[in-house]
Design an enzyme around this catalytic site. Sequence first.
Site: not given
Ligand SMILES: *Cc1c(COP(=O)(O)O)cnc(C)c1O
Length: 379
Positions: A48, A134, A178, A182, A207, A210, A236
């Site tokens: 990522n 997520h 999101e 993801s 969130d 990505h 990421k």
């Molecule tokens: C990867 C991810 C997370 C977690 O983030 P980290 O910093 O890896 O703990 C949270 N939400 C989504 C949508 C993700 O893809």
Amino acid sequence: MPAIDDIAKAQLALMESKGLRRILKETAPQAGVRVQRGGRELISFSGNDYFGLSQDVRVIHAAGEALERYGAGAGASRLVTGNIPLYGELEAALAEYKATEAACVFGSGYLANIGVITTLVGKADLIIADKYSHACMLDGAQLSGATLVRFAHNNIEHCRLLLESYRTEHQNCLIMTETVFSMDGDRAPVVELAALAREFDAWLLTDDAHGLGFSEHKRNGHGNRAADIQIGTLSKGAGSYGGYVCASQAVIEWLHTAARSLIFSTALPPATLAASIASLDILRNEPQRMQKALENARLFTKYLSLPQAQSLIVPVVLGEVERALEASLMLEEAGFLVAAIRPPTVPQASARLRFTFSSVHEKADIERAAHVLKQGDFA
Ligand SMILES: *Cc1c(COP(=O)(O)O)cnc(C)c1O
């Protein structure tokens, strides 16, 4: 009573029989998108680190300087003595990037979601979440004790129906999604969800794990009407580590006082914070990286006659677990690392290959990987 090891072995055998056992495989990063695994060099379409920033010399240099200056670890929670000056600099940069009053950096994206959701809502409240949200958003929702209902993926009408049915019985209401999904790579209708939130006196939490470096780019024309609470990660697109939330000053100060995953967890290592600051600076000043990464994703979807990529994530859905594992193995034999994603990470019968594209992929490698899929009748 059976020994704990017997129970562990029985559980493992059960998962194995369903093709769902997960195994950690040692993988060493090399330059660009190359990795070393099992004595072989592979080109990864699974990371990522969308803009190659984990390997960028400027980012590495910034981390090295902070390491020398402050040491290896923070030594305490941010609320105690761990709040080193780099936090302020990083949070100011994040707030500016996301056009919010303030920001707060957590240990990880997972910890940010858990801490924020449990602070904002409780037993008397309602959470309405996109079905594909997520795992850590759903974990946060469960921990909060709020009533959780989920709307069909990206379905505004269903979200509205749930608001009509449940909203009045609850005190506060949080809508969650999101921004870039993801495992599917599609994008949420954030503007429409924000309008719904206003209409029903709810808060919108997104969130953007990505979407960093991408959502900002695409926002043109939509003004600043984004979510009230914007969560994301620096692990990421920023190629570093740590989670963040951008929101109003009042909400951020509330989190400082109440978010348990912030208060009861040690601050991030100084080098990590410095790396994130350097990365954000590069993302802001070099938008061509985003352009290039998106072009790469679209080259792949064009080559396979898939719908045009909406983000840097492209799923190739294959259905049964065995088929996804078979395709992943075939790609690995051809020199590509592409993870098979299985339930429960994705819904039953939708096991898939999840391709991610970065600005440092070579066009020839993308074409070759697509060709392998076609030859194997996987696309
Ligand atoms: C990867 C991810 C997370 C977690 O983030 P980290 O910093 O890896 O703990 C949270 N939400 C989504 C949508 C993700 O893809």
